[in-house]
Design a protein around this motif. Structure first.
Motif, short mmCIF file in Angstrom:
data_model
loop_
_atom_site.label_atom_id
_atom_site.label_comp_id
_atom_site.label_asym_id
_atom_site.label_seq_id
_atom_site.Cartn_x
_atom_site.Cartn_y
_atom_site.Cartn_z
N MET A 1 -0.31 11.07 -10.04
CA MET A 1 0.73 10.67 -9.09
C MET A 1 0.65 9.17 -8.83
O MET A 1 -0.44 8.62 -8.71
CB MET A 1 0.57 11.44 -7.78
N LYS A 2 1.81 8.54 -8.74
CA LYS A 2 1.86 7.10 -8.48
C LYS A 2 1.41 6.81 -7.03
O LYS A 2 1.79 7.52 -6.09
CB LYS A 2 3.27 6.60 -8.68
N ILE A 3 0.59 5.77 -6.88
CA ILE A 3 0.10 5.35 -5.56
C ILE A 3 0.58 3.92 -5.31
O ILE A 3 0.46 3.05 -6.18
CB ILE A 3 -1.44 5.40 -5.49
N ASP A 4 1.13 3.68 -4.14
CA ASP A 4 1.62 2.34 -3.81
C ASP A 4 0.46 1.36 -3.76
O ASP A 4 -0.63 1.68 -3.25
CB ASP A 4 2.32 2.36 -2.44
N PRO A 5 0.64 0.12 -4.27
CA PRO A 5 -0.43 -0.87 -4.27
C PRO A 5 -0.99 -1.19 -2.89
O PRO A 5 -2.14 -1.65 -2.77
CB PRO A 5 0.24 -2.11 -4.89
N ALA A 6 -0.22 -0.95 -1.83
CA ALA A 6 -0.70 -1.22 -0.48
C ALA A 6 -1.90 -0.37 -0.11
O ALA A 6 -2.59 -0.65 0.87
CB ALA A 6 0.42 -1.00 0.53
N ALA A 7 -2.18 0.67 -0.90
CA ALA A 7 -3.31 1.55 -0.61
C ALA A 7 -4.65 0.90 -0.91
O ALA A 7 -5.69 1.31 -0.35
CB ALA A 7 -3.19 2.84 -1.43
N ARG A 8 -4.69 -0.09 -1.78
CA ARG A 8 -5.96 -0.60 -2.29
C ARG A 8 -6.96 -1.01 -1.23
O ARG A 8 -8.11 -0.56 -1.26
CB ARG A 8 -5.69 -1.75 -3.27
N PRO A 9 -6.62 -1.85 -0.26
CA PRO A 9 -7.64 -2.24 0.72
C PRO A 9 -8.12 -1.09 1.59
O PRO A 9 -9.29 -1.03 1.97
CB PRO A 9 -6.95 -3.32 1.56
N PHE A 10 -7.22 -0.15 1.88
CA PHE A 10 -7.59 1.00 2.72
C PHE A 10 -8.50 1.96 1.95
O PHE A 10 -9.48 2.47 2.48
CB PHE A 10 -6.34 1.72 3.21
N THR A 11 -8.14 2.19 0.69
CA THR A 11 -8.97 3.07 -0.14
C THR A 11 -10.37 2.46 -0.32
O THR A 11 -11.38 3.16 -0.21
CB THR A 11 -8.32 3.29 -1.51
N ALA A 12 -10.41 1.16 -0.58
CA ALA A 12 -11.70 0.50 -0.77
C ALA A 12 -12.56 0.57 0.48
O ALA A 12 -13.78 0.75 0.41
CB ALA A 12 -11.48 -0.95 -1.18
N ALA A 13 -11.91 0.46 1.65
CA ALA A 13 -12.65 0.44 2.92
C ALA A 13 -13.38 1.76 3.18
O ALA A 13 -14.45 1.77 3.78
CB ALA A 13 -11.71 0.13 4.07
N VAL A 14 -12.81 2.88 2.72
CA VAL A 14 -13.46 4.17 2.95
C VAL A 14 -14.26 4.62 1.72
O VAL A 14 -15.19 5.43 1.84
CB VAL A 14 -12.44 5.26 3.35
#
Length: 223
Positions: A1-14
């Motif tokens: 599934m496509k994930i919006d690039p805005a997810a990157r900092p949030f995903t990295a943080a957790v």
């Protein structure tokens, strides 16, 4: 599934604490943090919708700008609409909804404006007037005169940032992606009086697919 690039900092943080827990051989903590990482990432999912597979060629149709529940459909609520006579459709997005936003009606972007404000619960009517929001005005020429639609991205209690990926002068197709809101929010669409609404409150809307309404002949025009 496509994930919006805005997810990157949030995903990295957790994801970083999950990795640390795994390296420290704390499987329960690693598993819990891993699930949280997946949940945060899925919040930014960006599924393809009908306009992505085939352009919308009906010049009269207005599509839902977001997934969620319709909380208002009818005359613009007092103090919320632009000057003049407008209809309003408001969609509340929960944490579980796709938060990528789409253009409900294609045309040329006339203006994009951002207003700071409060962070009231997005399902409350007052949030449309008091909360932080971005307003996009789009216009399409027709033989009967220009059609104008106003779209507002409105933050809620948890959504504290609006991402708007369109600018004045852009030509945007009906159903095209225009941005997203992070962690719960609301979208208001203001439509001219000649639009015949196709939804009622409590309708479940799917962004880029659910028909909110259709333009009819302008007032005074021959039918």
């Amino acid at each position: 599934m496509k994930i919006d690039p805005a997810a990157r900092p949030f995903t990295a943080a957790v994801a970083a604490p999950a990795l640390v827990a795994a390296l420290a051989r704390r499987p329960r903590a690693a598993a819990g943090l891993g699930l949280l990482t997946a949940a945060v990432t899925l919040f930014f999912r960006d599924p393809d919708r009908a306009p992505d597979r085939a352009p919308v060629d009906d010049p009269d149709v207005v599509l839902a700008p977001a997934d969620g529940v319709v909380v208002h459909a009818g005359p613009a609520e007092p103090g919320l609409g632009p000057a003049g006579e407008w209809q309003q459709v408001s969609i509340f997005l929960s944490l579980l909804d796709v938060h990528v936003n789409r253009m409900p009606y294609g045309g040329r972007v006339v203006s994009v404006s951002h207003r700071p404000g409060h962070f009231l619960a997005a399902y409350r009517a007052a949030s449309g007037m008091r909360n932080e929001r971005t307003e996009i005005v789009v216009e399409r020429p027709t033989p009967d005169g220009p059609r104008r639609v106003v779209v507002r991205q409105i933050v809620g209690q948890l959504a504290r940032r609006i991402v708007t990926r369109t600018a004045p002068g852009d030509e945007v197709a009906t159903g095209a992606r225009i941005g997203l809101m992070k962690f719960g929010s609301r979208m208001d669409v203001f439509l001219p009086a000649e639009v015949v609404l196709a939804v009622v409150p409590r309708t479940r809307a799917v962004g880029g697919e659910t028909v909110l309404g259709r333009f009819g002949p302008p007032a005074g025009a021959r039918r």
